[in-house]
Design an enzyme around this catalytic site. Structure first.
Site, mmCIF file in Angstrom:
data_model
loop_
_atom_site.group_PDB
_atom_site.id
_atom_site.type_symbol
_atom_site.label_atom_id
_atom_site.label_comp_id
_atom_site.label_asym_id
_atom_site.label_seq_id
_atom_site.Cartn_x
_atom_site.Cartn_y
_atom_site.Cartn_z
ATOM 1 C CG ASP A 40 -11.098 32.837 -3.036
ATOM 2 O OD1 ASP A 40 -10.753 33.034 -4.204
ATOM 3 O OD2 ASP A 40 -11.587 31.770 -2.631
ATOM 4 C CD GLU A 213 -14.418 27.508 -6.393
ATOM 5 O OE1 GLU A 213 -13.614 26.580 -6.333
ATOM 6 O OE2 GLU A 213 -14.155 28.591 -6.930
#
Ligand code: FRU
Length: 505
Positions: A40, A213
């Site tokens: 990420d 998420e």
């Protein structure tokens, strides 16, 4: 004997996907770390002329583990310079989170009258799995970080990914994080980035996926809306079971008063997808863009948790998309996001090649661009054709196809035969629903060796897919089945400098 052994080793390397060791298929204008694993984007913040891109990083290997915050900076969003690890793993792994410039020094971390940069991230305890929120700060433009420590612990193993921003109307900090397994976004507020108070919870809603998420929450003007209308966007990533299979993202549009997010009336429970491809995840936007820049810019991890640890690239595994400007529109279908590559990408363009009124039929017409790292702007009139294909072919005959199917209102990327097999299920076709009733569609394509980012009709739909091809140069061609179609195309080579491989001492 020697030759046999070498051939044997060579075959083994190929089988394990070492094809991508060839430097010629490393993407050139997309950010990848010089080596090792990346997931990420984290801590996206602009400060003092620099865009910061922190990222989930394993300093020790090319699979997920030892999560730390890697770091890169850019002055223009397209040329990135990788810096040393910012926040290393300790007794906690440094999971995803965000960064802010604390302009008023509410945290007290500032020095010499200069605002500190503050990172808020999830610390995952390596022994217990507890996930709690940590704060670290920097007084030297993010080059060195001091971990202040844990600031928010609710005793959970699935409480993560805080996105923090300054909420001007209530003059306090807002954090949106997730209770991942419960499919909830949770909102906390703070006067000083250290003391956090629970404000509200949103969800489950839309698509639950495996878990939720990496949330984001920001306000945008509504193009085509009432005069002065603004709405808030809550984006949520799904760990699995998103639109293209595996991980992906959805969004909600509504209002946020500093405490609670509520969707606009009539929003319903149908998921609105951020992207229709398989490789757009953990999308998150920059904080603190200069006041002179009204854009909201975000970036995604061009990967999918189903096969992220297996993609056949070396010595780095993980790639970001190009930064995208995201806008909000009121359409016949209600509030919808659109995305476009940041205009800064135009600085990478070489000389344009233009073709007007190309007639497409069954025999593929070569397009006037190399195919490796380029940009195409295509205006297509589907004419009498049943299907139109823009095809990328490599030297071994593997093909990745951008397809348009007017009869069923679909635009797709087909990677069923895009390269040597490495993962069951990777070979697939990813479809975006697009109204093709007018017979016209505009395709804006960014290709970069092993990734296609496709922006359809001014980015009202996007498809982001990686593909892992065989050897040789890539060539573009276009064709039509079942009739003829016409197209105008402008193509630019992008690059040529490789901006992703620079490591500062
Ligand atoms: C999303 C994610 C986050 C977590 C991070 C760990 O891809 O699972 O929820 O913070 O990756 O690397």
């Amino acid at each position: 004997m020697k030759r046999t052994l070498a051939a044997f080793i060579g075959a083994g390397l190929l089988a394990s996907g070492a094809q991508a060791q060839r430097p010629d298929i490393r993407p050139t204008y997309h950010f990848a770390p010089q080596r090792n694993w990346m997931n990420d984007p984290n801590g996206l913040v602009y400060y003092d002329g620099e865009y910061h891109l922190f990222f989930q990083y394993n300093p020790y290997g090319d699979r997920w583990g030892h999560m730390s915050w890697g770091h890169a900076v850019s002055r223009d969003l397209v040329h990135w310079q990788q810096l040393p690890v910012a926040i290393p793993e300790t007794d906690v792994m440094a999971f995803s989170g965000s960064a802010v410039v604390d302009w008023d020094n509410t945290s007290g971390f500032g020095q010499g009258g200069k605002p500190p940069m503050v990172a808020i991230y999830t610390g995952q305890n390596v022994k217990t799995g507890n996930q709690s929120q940590f704060v670290a700060y920097s007084n030297d433009h993010g080059r060195h970080w001091t971990v202040h420590g844990k600031v928010l612990d609710i005793g959970s193993t699935a409480f993560r990914d805080p996105k923090v921003f300054w909420h001007a109307a209530t003059r306090r900090w807002v954090m949106v994080a997730v209770m991942a397994d419960e499919n909830r976004a949770v909102i906390y507020t703070s006067p000083n980035l250290k003391d956090w108070r629970f404000a509200s919870s949103f969800g489950p809603a839309g698509r639950r996926g495996k878990n939720w998420e990496c949330p984001d929450l920001f306000e945008l003007p509504v193009e085509g809306g009432a005069p002065g209308e603004k709405r808030w966007v809550l984006s949520i990533n799904l760990g699995d079971n998103a639109v293209a299979g595996g991980s992906g993202g959805q969004y909600f549009v509504g209002d946020f008063d500093g405490t609670t997010f509520k969707t606009v009336p009539g929003w319903g429970d149908q998921p609105r997808w951020l992207d229709y491809g398989a490789d757009f995840y953990a999308t998150v936007s920059w904080n603190d863009l200069p006041k002179s820049d009204p854009r909201r810019i975000w970036i995604g991890w061009a990967n999918n948790w189903r096969y992220a640890n297996d993609i056949p690239t070396y010595p780095s595994r993980g790639l970001m998309t190009v930064p995208r400007a995201v806008t909000l529109h009121k359409t016949a279908d209600g509030y919808r996001l659109a995305q476009a590559p940041v205009k800064e990408i135009e600085a990478l363009r070489g000389a344009p090649q233009v073709r007007h009124g190309l007639t497409l039929g069954e025999t593929p017409v070569p397009l006037p661009v190399s195919g490796g790292s380029d940009e195409l702007a295509v205006d297509l009139d589907t004419g009498s054709a049943r299907q139109i294909a823009l095809t990328l072919t490599d030297g071994e005959g593997y093909q990745t196809v951008i397809g348009v199917n007017p009869a069923v209102d679909e635009v797709f990327i087909d990677r069923t035969r895009s390269g040597p097999h490495f993962f069951d299920g990777f070979e697939d076709r990813h479809i975006a629903p697009v109204d093709l009733g007018s017979g016209k569609v505009r395709l804006h394509v960014l290709v970069d060796q092993s990734i296609i980012e496709l922006f359809i009709n001014n980015g009202s739909r996007t498809i982001t897919d990686r593909f892992f091809r065989g050897g040789g140069a890539l060539r573009w061609s276009a064709s039509a089945l079942g009739g003829t179609a016409t197209m105008d195309v402008t193509a630019w080579p992008l690059g040529p400098e490789r901006n992703t491989a620079m490591l500062m001492p």
